[in-house]
Design a protein around this motif. Structure first.
Motif, PDB file in Angstrom:
ATOM      1  N   LYS A  17       1.935 -10.434   7.517  1.00 48.85           N
ATOM      2  CA  LYS A  17       1.311  -9.108   7.549  1.00 48.85           C
ATOM      3  C   LYS A  17      -0.134  -9.170   7.044  1.00 48.85           C
ATOM      4  CE  LYS A  17       4.666  -5.715   8.397  1.00 48.85           C
ATOM      5  NZ  LYS A  17       5.038  -6.359   9.671  1.00 48.85           N
ATOM      6  N   LEU A  18      -0.894 -10.057   7.674  1.00 46.40           N
ATOM      7  CA  LEU A  18      -2.312 -10.174   7.347  1.00 46.40           C
ATOM      8  C   LEU A  18      -3.111 -10.077   8.639  1.00 46.40           C
ATOM      9  CD1 LEU A  18      -2.225 -13.170   4.826  1.00 46.40           C
ATOM     10  CD2 LEU A  18      -2.795 -10.806   4.264  1.00 46.40           C
ATOM     11  N   GLU A  19      -4.250  -9.402   8.529  1.00 48.20           N
ATOM     12  CA  GLU A  19      -5.140  -9.274   9.679  1.00 48.20           C
ATOM     13  C   GLU A  19      -6.409 -10.043   9.346  1.00 48.20           C
ATOM     14  OE1 GLU A  19      -5.806  -5.279  11.948  1.00 48.20           O
ATOM     15  OE2 GLU A  19      -7.339  -5.452  10.403  1.00 48.20           O
TER      16      GLU A  19
ATOM     17  N   GLY B 261      -4.862   4.050  10.204  1.00 51.00           N
ATOM     18  CA  GLY B 261      -4.054   4.421  11.357  1.00 51.00           C
ATOM     19  C   GLY B 261      -2.578   4.327  11.043  1.00 51.00           C
ATOM     20  N   GLU B 262      -1.805   3.826  12.006  1.00 43.27           N
ATOM     21  CA  GLU B 262      -0.345   3.847  11.846  1.00 43.27           C
ATOM     22  C   GLU B 262       0.132   2.850  10.785  1.00 43.27           C
ATOM     23  OE1 GLU B 262       1.933   1.341  13.218  1.00 43.27           O
ATOM     24  OE2 GLU B 262       0.170   0.081  13.534  1.00 43.27           O
ATOM     25  N   LEU B 263       1.417   2.920  10.458  1.00 45.64           N
ATOM     26  CA  LEU B 263       1.975   2.252   9.281  1.00 45.64           C
ATOM     27  C   LEU B 263       1.727   0.742   9.258  1.00 45.64           C
ATOM     28  CD1 LEU B 263       3.699   2.724   6.703  1.00 45.64           C
ATOM     29  CD2 LEU B 263       5.700   2.173   8.081  1.00 45.64           C
ATOM     30  N   HIS B 264       2.048   0.060  10.365  1.00 45.13           N
ATOM     31  CA  HIS B 264       1.933  -1.400  10.348  1.00 45.13           C
ATOM     32  C   HIS B 264       0.488  -1.866  10.224  1.00 45.13           C
ATOM     33  CE1 HIS B 264       6.046  -2.791  10.734  1.00 45.13           C
ATOM     34  NE2 HIS B 264       6.245  -1.605  11.269  1.00 45.13           N
ATOM     35  N   ARG B 265      -0.400  -1.097  10.824  1.00 42.72           N
ATOM     36  CA  ARG B 265      -1.816  -1.418  10.690  1.00 42.72           C
ATOM     37  C   ARG B 265      -2.275  -1.192   9.249  1.00 42.72           C
ATOM     38  NH1 ARG B 265      -6.328  -2.576  13.500  1.00 42.72           N
ATOM     39  NH2 ARG B 265      -7.931  -1.290  12.627  1.00 42.72           N
ATOM     40  N   MET B 266      -1.701  -0.159   8.623  1.00 45.30           N
ATOM     41  CA  MET B 266      -2.022   0.110   7.219  1.00 45.30           C
ATOM     42  C   MET B 266      -1.563  -1.053   6.343  1.00 45.30           C
ATOM     43  SD  MET B 266      -0.884   1.097   4.051  1.00 45.30           S
ATOM     44  CE  MET B 266       0.679   1.978   4.093  1.00 45.30           C
ATOM     45  N   TYR B 267      -0.331  -1.529   6.564  1.00 44.83           N
ATOM     46  CA  TYR B 267       0.165  -2.693   5.807  1.00 44.83           C
ATOM     47  C   TYR B 267      -0.818  -3.858   5.916  1.00 44.83           C
ATOM     48  CZ  TYR B 267       5.067  -0.879   5.801  1.00 44.83           C
ATOM     49  OH  TYR B 267       6.207  -0.159   5.625  1.00 44.83           O
ATOM     50  N   LYS B 268      -1.154  -4.199   7.159  1.00 42.13           N
ATOM     51  CA  LYS B 268      -1.982  -5.385   7.414  1.00 42.13           C
ATOM     52  C   LYS B 268      -3.377  -5.238   6.815  1.00 42.13           C
ATOM     53  CE  LYS B 268      -0.428  -7.911  11.376  1.00 42.13           C
ATOM     54  NZ  LYS B 268      -0.890  -8.495  12.635  1.00 42.13           N
ATOM     55  N   ARG B 269      -3.983  -4.068   7.039  1.00 39.91           N
ATOM     56  CA  ARG B 269      -5.337  -3.855   6.532  1.00 39.91           C
ATOM     57  C   ARG B 269      -5.345  -3.854   4.997  1.00 39.91           C
ATOM     58  NH1 ARG B 269      -8.591  -0.354   9.514  1.00 39.91           N
ATOM     59  NH2 ARG B 269      -9.792  -0.121   7.613  1.00 39.91           N
TER      60      ARG B 269
ATOM     61  N   ARG C  56      -3.286  -5.361   2.907  1.00 40.73           N
ATOM     62  CA  ARG C  56      -3.073  -6.711   2.378  1.00 40.73           C
ATOM     63  C   ARG C  56      -4.288  -7.596   2.635  1.00 40.73           C
ATOM     64  NH1 ARG C  56       2.092  -8.304   1.371  1.00 40.73           N
ATOM     65  NH2 ARG C  56       1.991 -10.249   2.547  1.00 40.73           N
ATOM     66  N   SER C  57      -4.911  -7.424   3.798  1.00 35.09           N
ATOM     67  CA  SER C  57      -6.067  -8.258   4.128  1.00 35.09           C
ATOM     68  C   SER C  57      -7.257  -7.931   3.246  1.00 35.09           C
ATOM     69  CB  SER C  57      -6.449  -8.066   5.594  1.00 35.09           C
ATOM     70  OG  SER C  57      -5.335  -8.354   6.406  1.00 35.09           O
TER      71      SER C  57
ATOM     72  N   PHE D  48       6.926   9.352  -1.586  1.00 37.35           N
ATOM     73  CA  PHE D  48       5.762   8.580  -1.147  1.00 37.35           C
ATOM     74  C   PHE D  48       5.311   9.078   0.220  1.00 37.35           C
ATOM     75  CE2 PHE D  48       8.145   5.337  -3.707  1.00 37.35           C
ATOM     76  CZ  PHE D  48       7.228   5.239  -4.739  1.00 37.35           C
TER      77      PHE D  48
ATOM     78  N   ARG E 146      -4.656   0.901  -1.171  1.00 34.32           N
ATOM     79  CA  ARG E 146      -4.305   1.156   0.229  1.00 34.32           C
ATOM     80  C   ARG E 146      -5.600   1.238   1.039  1.00 34.32           C
ATOM     81  NH1 ARG E 146      -0.958   6.418   2.288  1.00 34.32           N
ATOM     82  NH2 ARG E 146       0.763   5.312   1.282  1.00 34.32           N
TER      83      ARG E 146
ATOM     84  N   PRO F 187       1.425   6.619   6.353  1.00 32.22           N
ATOM     85  CA  PRO F 187       0.869   7.054   7.641  1.00 32.22           C
ATOM     86  C   PRO F 187       1.973   7.160   8.689  1.00 32.22           C
ATOM     87  CG  PRO F 187      -0.302   5.133   6.778  1.00 32.22           C
ATOM     88  CD  PRO F 187       0.914   5.310   5.951  1.00 32.22           C
ATOM     89  N   ARG F 188       1.649   7.774   9.805  1.00 36.42           N
ATOM     90  CA  ARG F 188       2.643   7.905  10.871  1.00 36.42           C
ATOM     91  C   ARG F 188       3.157   6.518  11.246  1.00 36.42           C
ATOM     92  NH1 ARG F 188       0.016   6.647  15.670  1.00 36.42           N
ATOM     93  NH2 ARG F 188      -2.223   6.519  15.384  1.00 36.42           N
TER      94      ARG F 188
ATOM     95  N   ALA G  12       1.275   5.753  -6.788  1.00 37.38           N
ATOM     96  CA  ALA G  12       1.291   5.686  -5.325  1.00 37.38           C
ATOM     97  C   ALA G  12      -0.031   6.165  -4.742  1.00 37.38           C
ATOM     98  CB  ALA G  12       2.428   6.544  -4.786  1.00 37.38           C
ATOM     99  N   PRO G  13      -0.517   5.478  -3.703  1.00 36.29           N
ATOM    100  CA  PRO G  13      -1.747   5.923  -3.035  1.00 36.29           C
ATOM    101  C   PRO G  13      -1.578   7.307  -2.406  1.00 36.29           C
ATOM    102  CG  PRO G  13      -1.190   3.676  -2.374  1.00 36.29           C
ATOM    103  CD  PRO G  13      -0.019   4.205  -3.133  1.00 36.29           C
TER     104      PRO G  13
ATOM    105  N   GLY H 138       0.783  -1.229   0.000  1.00 37.17           N
ATOM    106  CA  GLY H 138       0.000   0.000   0.000  1.00 37.17           C
ATOM    107  C   GLY H 138       0.816   1.280   0.000  1.00 37.17           C
ATOM    108  N   VAL H 139       2.115   1.192  -0.316  1.00 41.82           N
ATOM    109  CA  VAL H 139       2.946   2.395  -0.308  1.00 41.82           C
ATOM    110  C   VAL H 139       3.259   2.879  -1.727  1.00 41.82           C
ATOM    111  CG1 VAL H 139       5.204   3.364   0.317  1.00 41.82           C
ATOM    112  CG2 VAL H 139       3.975   1.889   1.933  1.00 41.82           C
ATOM    113  N   LYS H 140       3.797   2.002  -2.553  1.00 42.41           N
ATOM    114  CA  LYS H 140       4.347   2.452  -3.835  1.00 42.41           C
ATOM    115  C   LYS H 140       3.334   2.394  -4.974  1.00 42.41           C
ATOM    116  CE  LYS H 140       7.575  -0.663  -3.379  1.00 42.41           C
ATOM    117  NZ  LYS H 140       7.098  -1.147  -2.063  1.00 42.41           N
TER     118      LYS H 140
END
Lengths: 481, 96
Positions: B18-20, A337-345, A347-348, B90, A332, B93-94, B82-83, A326-328
């Protein structure tokens, strides 16, 4: 003359001689797409204007003698995991739903240099993970031979587009059978070359040590011609092999006298459909009548290819698909929220169920404590599988068998039981593990009218033997019955 | 089913991958992965004593080439994918 019934090579020859123009050819295909695409859904993206414009340019270059390639002016469809500069490339995934590459895959560039006209991008299983094209995020593709059935996968859109005359030929990719199996289900020719023959630069990776690009087309002559055009040594793919013998059309000779063909006894077990078995053995008999020496033998380890493959492919996929964060580019998740949550959400939400299943399995088999028991074990069994093929090719020039245990299943019957779906890959998967070339050629139809495919497998770099054998069979076979 | 996947294992794999996953997806993943691992366990029947693991079918070595830039400056085109982007970079988020 109906342009649509021509093979790619026949069409190119008529364009060259001035009997047909590239503009007429592309219009004929676009008209066909207008007729049948709403039913079959072979494409994710159709670039009507781009194709017409390109056809006009190519036509001028052919007329002026600047373009003389064997495929100049012929409209082609490209699987949607091959990057095309400026044209949407989605891998049939939500996570790449808006991705526009800034460069073109080397195999596609090679076709463009020969004057190919790109029609669009074909539907596929998401990230090439699947055997039915039903895991696409953009809807299923139907089999033009019978729209109640799947076209196979993962290059199902490419195979269906060829079968429906919605292109003259297509490119696909094959990690465990993804060219050969849909070719078989749709009654067209498909080939996976020796690993390293076609550059993977610009192919969105699934299982890097297994992926190869290859043609889906109407006959063996087209197959050899397309493969000759796309094969190249490429510094941009560090696994690309420097080989000087890519003049594959030189092997289009109808002669199999003395060619030693081995039929693995262990391919013809209970799981194989009776009608598929009969058609494949009839093809073997026909090759024997043409002068080939046909024998049965025990290949061994056949049942271990599938667990080996799914371990290795899932491991490589889990690593290759880490880039989708969700970055490049691509999707997304909003307000994550924060970066790691963004990655996970991201991808999920962005990946489909089958892709997640394989990423999870791959992450597990590579994780500390399980790496030796699963991943390393699979690499050792792979070495033994390769040895079994080496032993076979010491005795035989070609291995003959079915492409798949059955003809195309009905839509909606495969995804409920993934393991059962994986078992359908039993004859194709070991070919990728051993890096071998394999070709799927139509050899008949079953009682329901669905195509059956014959698979011929050669030793590494023995494409010419394979093409010559397939060509001889095709000539002897005549029209498919 | 010989392989029973615990909640902890699924949590751990979720972190690695990295999956929820939703509760429903987790239950399904436990079943699917257990079934797949049972199937993969067949490989233990193959005697691989003394066999070297094969990562590539050909004996590939590192392929070196001169480090020369051959592509053009595609920054604008790349950033358009890029989003989030700002000032040629790029936006993410924080991070804390």
């Amino acid at each position: 003359m109906d342009i649509l019934n021509l093979t790619a090579v026949q069409l190119a020859s008529l364009i060259k001689s001035g009997e047909v123009t590239a503009v007429e050819a592309v219009q004929a295909v676009l008209d066909q797409i207008d007729q049948t695409e709403s039913e079959y859904h072979c494409y994710v993206t159709i670039d009507r204007e781009g194709a017409r414009k390109r056809a006009r340019e190519v036509q001028e270059e052919i007329a002026s003698g600047r373009l003389t390639g064997k495929l100049a002016g012929v409209p082609v469809a490209i699987k949607d995991n091959l990057c095309t500069q400026g044209m949407l490339t989605t891998c049939s995934s939500k996570i790449l739903g808006n991705f526009i590459p800034t460069y073109t895959a080397e195999a596609v560039r090679n076709l463009e240099r020969q004057g190919a006209v790109i029609l669009g991008k074909t539907n596929m299983d998401e990230f090439a993970m699947g055997s039915t094209t039903e895991t696409s995020a953009f809807g299923v593709t139907k089999n033009p031979r019978n729209p109640q059935h799947v076209p196979g996968g993962s290059s199902g859109g490419s195979a269906a587009a060829v079968a429906a005359n919605e292109c003259f030929y297509a490119l696909g990719s094959d990690t465990g059978g993804s060219i050969r199996q849909p070719a078989s289900y749709c009654g067209v020719v498909g080939m996976k070359p020796t690993y390293g023959t076609v550059s993977r630069y610009g192919l969105i990776a699934y299982g890097s040590s297994l992926d190869q690009i290859g043609p889906l087309c109407k006959d063996v002559t087209d197959c050899a011609t397309i493969l000759e055009a796309i094969a190249s040594h490429d510094e941009k793919d560090s696994t690309s092999v420097k080989r000087g013998d890519t003049d594959f059309t030189a092997a289009l000779n109808a002669d199999v006298k003395g060619v030693r063909i081995g039929i693995p006894r262990d391919y013809f077990t209970d799981g194989l459909d009776r009608e598929v078995k009969e058609k494949v053995l009839a093809a073997a008999q026909l090759l024997k009548e043409q002068g080939a020496v046909v024998e049965e033998f025990d290949l061994g380890l056949v049942e271990y290819a599938i667990p080996t493959y799914y371990t290795i492919a899932a491991a490589e996929a889990s690593s290759n698909l880490e880039r989708f964060d969700g970055v490049k580019y691509g999707y997304r998740a909003e307000d994550a929220g924060e970066l790691h949550r963004m990655y996970k959400r991201t991808r999920s939400e962005g990946f489909g169920a089958e892709v997640k299943r394989r990423i999870m399995l791959g992450s597990f088999v590579l994780s500390s404590g399980y790496y030796d028991a699963y991943y390393l074990k699979a690499l050792k069994v792979k070495a033994k599988l390769k040895k079994a093929f080496d032993d076979a090719f010491a005795k035989y020039d070609v291995i003959l068998g079915p492409v798949a245990p059955t003809t195309a299943p009905k839509l909606g019957e495969s995804l409920a039981d993934p393991l059962k779906m994986y078992l359908g890959d039993i004859y194709t998967i070991s070919v990728n593990l051993a890096g071998l070339p394999g070709i799927s050629v139509p050899c008949g139809t079953d009682g329901k009218g669905l195509p059956v495919g014959l698979q011929l497998v050669g030793d590494c770099f023995a494409e010419k033997t394979l093409i010559q054998t397939a060509y001889t069979y095709e000539q002897a076979r005549g029209e498919v019955r | 089913m010989a392989n029973v996947i615990s909640d902890e294992t699924i949590e751990y794999v979720g972190i690695l991958a990295k999956l929820e996953l939703s509760e429903e997806e987790k239950e399904q993943a436990k079943k699917d992965m257990g079934k797949m691992l049972d199937y993969i366990d067949q490989l233990s029947e193959v005697d691989t004593e003394g066999v070297e693991p094969m990562s590539h079918v050909f004996d590939l070595n590192n392929c070196f080439r001169e480090d020369i830039v051959t592509n053009g400056d595609d920054r604008e085109a790349m950033l358009r994918n890029a989003p989030g982007q700002k000032d040629g970079m790029f936006v993410v988020p924080r991070t804390f």
